[in-house]
Write an enzyme that holds these catalytic residues in place. Structure first.
Site, short mmCIF file in Angstrom:
data_model
loop_
_atom_site.label_atom_id
_atom_site.label_comp_id
_atom_site.label_asym_id
_atom_site.label_seq_id
_atom_site.Cartn_x
_atom_site.Cartn_y
_atom_site.Cartn_z
N HIS A 164 30.08 44.36 40.95
CA HIS A 164 30.46 42.94 40.93
C HIS A 164 30.79 42.38 42.30
O HIS A 164 31.25 41.24 42.40
CB HIS A 164 31.69 42.70 40.05
CG HIS A 164 31.45 42.95 38.60
ND1 HIS A 164 31.08 41.96 37.72
CD2 HIS A 164 31.52 44.08 37.87
CE1 HIS A 164 30.95 42.47 36.51
NE2 HIS A 164 31.21 43.75 36.57
N LYS A 186 38.89 28.47 40.85
CA LYS A 186 38.49 29.89 40.98
C LYS A 186 39.61 30.60 41.72
O LYS A 186 40.52 29.94 42.21
CB LYS A 186 37.18 30.01 41.77
CG LYS A 186 37.19 29.21 43.09
CD LYS A 186 35.85 29.25 43.81
CE LYS A 186 34.80 28.33 43.26
NZ LYS A 186 33.67 29.00 42.64
N ARG A 187 39.57 31.93 41.81
CA ARG A 187 40.58 32.61 42.60
C ARG A 187 40.54 32.11 44.04
O ARG A 187 39.52 31.66 44.54
CB ARG A 187 40.35 34.13 42.55
CG ARG A 187 40.83 34.76 41.26
CD ARG A 187 42.33 34.56 41.03
NE ARG A 187 43.11 35.38 41.91
CZ ARG A 187 43.69 36.53 41.57
NH1 ARG A 187 43.59 36.98 40.33
NH2 ARG A 187 44.40 37.21 42.44
N LYS A 218 35.42 32.16 49.43
CA LYS A 218 35.09 31.07 48.51
C LYS A 218 35.27 29.71 49.19
O LYS A 218 34.84 28.69 48.68
CB LYS A 218 35.97 31.15 47.26
CG LYS A 218 35.66 32.39 46.40
CD LYS A 218 36.59 32.47 45.20
CE LYS A 218 36.48 33.76 44.40
NZ LYS A 218 35.30 33.81 43.52
N LYS A 252 29.89 27.26 33.72
CA LYS A 252 30.71 26.49 32.78
C LYS A 252 30.61 25.00 33.09
O LYS A 252 30.51 24.16 32.19
CB LYS A 252 32.17 26.97 32.82
CG LYS A 252 32.33 28.40 32.30
CD LYS A 252 33.62 29.10 32.71
CE LYS A 252 33.48 30.60 32.51
NZ LYS A 252 34.53 31.39 33.20
C1 26Q Z 1 40.20 47.06 42.83
C2 26Q Z 1 41.00 48.11 43.25
C3 26Q Z 1 42.36 48.04 43.15
C4 26Q Z 1 42.94 46.90 42.58
C5 26Q Z 1 42.15 45.86 42.14
C6 26Q Z 1 40.78 45.94 42.28
C7 26Q Z 1 39.93 44.82 41.82
C8 26Q Z 1 40.26 44.11 40.68
C9 26Q Z 1 39.47 43.05 40.26
C10 26Q Z 1 38.80 44.45 42.53
C11 26Q Z 1 38.01 43.40 42.09
C12 26Q Z 1 38.35 42.69 40.95
C13 26Q Z 1 37.58 41.56 40.45
C14 26Q Z 1 36.41 41.19 40.93
C15 26Q Z 1 35.70 40.04 40.40
O1 26Q Z 1 36.21 39.28 39.60
N1 26Q Z 1 34.45 39.83 40.84
C16 26Q Z 1 33.67 38.71 40.33
O2 26Q Z 1 32.92 39.16 39.22
C17 26Q Z 1 32.27 38.07 38.57
C18 26Q Z 1 31.61 38.60 37.33
O3 26Q Z 1 30.51 39.40 37.66
C19 26Q Z 1 31.28 37.41 39.52
O4 26Q Z 1 30.75 36.29 38.88
C20 26Q Z 1 31.99 37.00 40.81
O5 26Q Z 1 31.03 36.50 41.74
C21 26Q Z 1 32.73 38.16 41.40
O6 26Q Z 1 33.49 37.75 42.53
#
Ligand code: 26Q
Length: 791
Positions: free
Chosen positions: A334, A522-523, A528, A634
């Site tokens: 992702h 978004k986050r 971004k 969306k």
């Molecule tokens: C990793 C290690 C330790 C702690 C947290 C994490 C962690 C947690 C969540 C790393 C990444 C995330 C989330 C990532 C995320 O939301 N990525 C998004 O995924 C979407 C669905 O595929 C995409 O549409 C977005 O482009 C992408 O940013």
């Protein structure tokens, strides 16, 4: 589902009496919510059990994800059960507003952002498509923090989402399993939530594990009056599923996070093996019963854990176990942000998961031997091996242990194949696939925009689009029908009025529904580029100040975003935007022509109000950084043109809806690659008119940031860079002029009401590719090899 009104009323009243010892009339809003939800649970329980039984007979898929951003369940389930109107009317007769009852539900915020929400959309789509998919994850006591602003700065508060109970889950003690760490054994207790399919009786399952201690407390210590010590074990066990890590872009490397990962992965695999053993005693057949999807690398420890379970518990030999593993797992990537790629210090593994570490070492050795056999040189091997420099590379482990690897949008997958994961692509070209993300039209249209949904259904003469979004393409024939477009825009206005009321109530800011609602939700992350948006607003403000007669269409800029609590620069950006809002909103000269509002605590249920009320969708990431994006979809589905870069799924959105119906600007991935290494942000900073003025607002007298070192650091990161990245790492300055031009085009285009409505319409009519129903069917067919199984 059939609806018996009298039975329903009786059930709801019973539930209120049983759970709260109150009459329904005297119950509080959340008590009513619980009673209605309990009644629906009772109504769907039979189909839920039938589905489980039926799925058990054939191949199934499991989705392993550390996050599920489900939002609220009640409204969505009513829509999927086909009971929304019936229940609404029945409650109305009792003098109760369904809407108010829905509002009493806390969002299940067990995810950070896109990745967690995607998992939730997939659950919904799989159930609707009659596909045997079970979600496995963690039942965090506390989800993503609640956000408030104090003096324009983000303040985090604990999200106690379970405080009123959770009527949508069932604790299944009979399916509890033990998870062993070096120093402790933890009980994993599953809580099952039904996932209601639309237009089918199928009901899938989301199974989330809660960590509990085997012993409630230590009686001896308790008797000795050492109360703290007596519950120490219990607390330390429960810590594992206590709270979601609020980081979505940087790998924190915390021991507890590692424990969370192993905890839910081990419990889920044990659960599947237990079920498998009811059907077969030949483990070679496991891949014919189960496909397991790794949602990013967070559950990657499943690879060695499966090896351990097969060898140590089931007595299989290494080679046999490895062959099973490699026919079972598939991995979705992702992100292409280097800093988000997970790696773990092997010391943690040695300490708490020594057996898993042993297995990892052997996997690494096996892989190195394989590469040597293929004649790879030492440097290449070092860069690709699973354990290198005392770090365990979770992405490499996931690719090596899986039979399929996928990116989440066309561009993203291409970048993985040809850049980030090129070594791996060369080694295993056949493993790589693209699966462009999607969203569920049930939540993001049928639930969130009932007005537009009703109109779409009216025009089509059927509500078939709710589980077959391709239907909506037929509406393209109305693209030049004035009456249709007028009604369409009247609905948009209605949604804008609703959002304005909600914002007035919750943020205390009045906004004008007649203005363009220009929205970025978004986050919060530098890539971004919320800053680009902010700089543009400030520039517009400066222009109005210089030329008060300037002719622009009224605009309301709306932001929503949570910043990871430790991400200081992101927090400074929130403060900066809130200060711009203060400046702009309180300036008589501007007099409501532009307005800025940063909503607090943006979350799924806020999103439901926002996407349907938008005129312009901001998707302005630096090209190459946003893997896909799903918010963009969306907005599109709700008839909103995009202003955006050619990044992630934006590329496919304009391919479907037409570039002429959107506003594409800025550097492409190729441009970015060419520019990297010889980019001097001082050049645009000094030469693009207006840019220096807005950037300098980070440090000059515009706002009083004296003593704010974080704001100074943000400024420095743009002009001088930081230890680990170049100046203006995300090309905000370089893209500023192009973005401003695109915004001017928006202003011009919006004046032609008919032409604008047509753009909106074309976006909605061409959104069908972005239904997660399509995405999940592709996973089922191309990766999981599972079939529809309708009860
Ligand atoms: C990793 C290690 C330790 C702690 C947290 C994490 C962690 C947690 C969540 C790393 C990444 C995330 C989330 C990532 C995320 O939301 N990525 C998004 O995924 C979407 C669905 O595929 C995409 O549409 C977005 O482009 C992408 O940013």
């Amino acid at each position: 589902m059939n609806f018996d009104k009298n039975k329903f009323i009786a059930s709801v009243k019973d539930a209120t009496r049983m759970k709260y010892a109150k009459s329904f009339d005297s119950a509080l809003e959340y008590e009513k919510f619980n009673a209605v939800s309990m009644t629906l649970m009772e109504m769907l329980s039979e189909d839920w059990n039938k589905t489980k039984e039926s799925y058990g007979k054939k191949k199934q898929a499991s989705y392993l994800s550390a996050e599920y951003l489900m939002g609220r369940a009640l409204g969505n389930n009513l829509i999927s059960l086909g009971l929304y109107t019936e229940v609404e009317e029945t409650l109305k007769e009792l003098g109760i507003s369904l809407n108010a009852v829905e509002e009493a539900e806390e969002d299940a915020g067990l995810g950070n952002g896109g990745l967690g929400r995607l998992a939730a959309c997939f659950m919904d789509s799989a159930a609707t498509e009659d596909l045997p998919l079970t979600g496995y994850g963690i039942r965090y006591d506390y989800g993503i923090f609640k956000q408030k602003f104090e003096d324009g700065r983000q303040v985090e508060q604990v999200d106690n989402w379970l405080k009123y109970g959770d009527p949508w889950s069932v604790r299944r003690l009979e399916d509890a399993v033990m998870v062993e760490f070096a120093d402790e054994t933890i009980q994993a207790i599953p809580y099952d939530t039904p996932i209601v399919g639309y237009g089918t009786n199928n009901i899938n399952t989301l199974r989330l594990w809660k960590a509990e201690s085997v012993d409630a407390f230590d009686f001896k210590l308790f008797n000795d009056q050492d109360y703290t010590a007596s519950v120490e074990k219990k607390n330390s066990a429960e810590d594992i599923s206590r709270v979601l890590y609020p980081n979505d872009s940087e790998q924190a490397g915390k021991l507890l996070r590692l424990k969370q990962q192993y905890f839910f992965v081990s419990a889920s695999l044990q659960d599947m093996i237990k079920d498998f053993k009811k059907k077969s005693n030949d483990f070679n057949e496991f891949p014919e019963y189960y496909a397991i999807q790794l949602n990013d690398t967070h559950p990657a420890v499943a690879v060695p854990e499966m090896m351990r379970l097969l060898m140590d518990n089931e007595g299989l030999a290494w080679d046999q176990a490895w062959s099973i593993v490699r026919r079972t797992f598939a991995y979705t990537n992702h992100t292409i942000l280097a800093e988000a790629l997970e790696q773990w210090w092997n010391g943690f593994y040695k300490e708490i998961l020594p057996r898993i570490y042993e297995i990892l070492v052997r996997i690494d050795e096996q892989f190195v031997a394989e590469l040597e056999g293929k004649g790879y040189d030492a440097d290449k091997i070092e860069s690709m091996r699973i354990i290198s420099n005392d770090m365990i590379k979770m992405a490499w482990l996931s690719i090596y242990g899986s039979y399929a690897v996928n990116g989440v949008a066309y561009l993203h997958t291409e970048l993985l194949k040809h850049e980030e994961l090129n070594d791996w692509y060369q080694l295993y070209p056949n493993k790589f696939q693209n699966k462009t993300n999607g969203i569920t039209q049930r939540r993001w249209m049928a639930l969130a925009n009932k007005e537009l949904s009703a109109y779409v259904t009216e025009l089509l003469g059927t509500d078939e689009w709710v589980n077959n979004l391709e239907k909506i393409k037929e509406l393209e024939k109305y693209a030049d029908d004035e009456a249709v477009l007028e009604k369409f825009m009247a609905i948009k206005l209605q949604k804008k009025v609703q959002l304005a009321e909600y914002i007035k109530e919750h943020e205390g800011v009045e906004i004008d529904p007649d203005s363009i609602f220009d929205i970025q939700v978004k986050r919060l992350h530098e890539y971004k580029r919320q800053l680009l948006n902010a700089f543009h607003i400030l520039d517009l403000y400066h222009k109005i100040k210089k030329d008060p007669s300037m002719d622009i269409v009224k605009r309301t800029f709306i932001f929503g975003a949570k910043a990871a609590p430790g991400y200081i620069r992101a927090k400074s950006i929130i403060k900066f935007i809130n200060d711009i809002a203060d400046l702009v909103n309180n300036d008589e000269d501007v007099a409501g022509r532009i307005k800025v509002v940063f909503v607090q605590n943006y979350r799924v249920s806020y999103g439901e109000r926002i996407f349907s009320a938008a005129d312009l969708s901001e998707q302005i990431s630096m090209a190459g950084k946003e893997a896909s994006g799903t918010g963009n979809m969306k907005f599109m589905l709700n008839g909103t043109p995009t202003i955006g870069t050619l990044d992630g799924a934006n590329v496919e959105i304009v391919e479907e809806a037409g570039e002429e119906n959107n506003f594409i600007f800025g550097l492409t991935v190729e441009d970015v690659n060419k520019l990297k290494g010889n980019y001097d942000p001082k050049v645009p900073y000094m030469t693009v008119p207006g840019l220096k003025e807005v950037v300098d607002a980070l440090i000059d007298v515009t706002f009083d940031y004296t003593g704010d070192e974080d704001m100074q650091e943000l400024y420095t990161s743009l002009l001088k860079g930081a230890s680990w990245h170049a100046a203006d790492n995300y090309f905000v300055f370089e893209d500023f002029a192009a973005y401003r031009d695109a915004q001017m085009k928006v202003d011009a285009a919006y004046r032609d009401k008919k032409a604008w409505a047509r753009k909106c319409w074309m976006n909605m009519c061409n959104a069908s590719k972005f239904s997660s129903d399509r995405t999940i069917r592709e996973y089922a067919k191309d990766i999981w090899n599972i079939e529809k199984n309708r009860i």
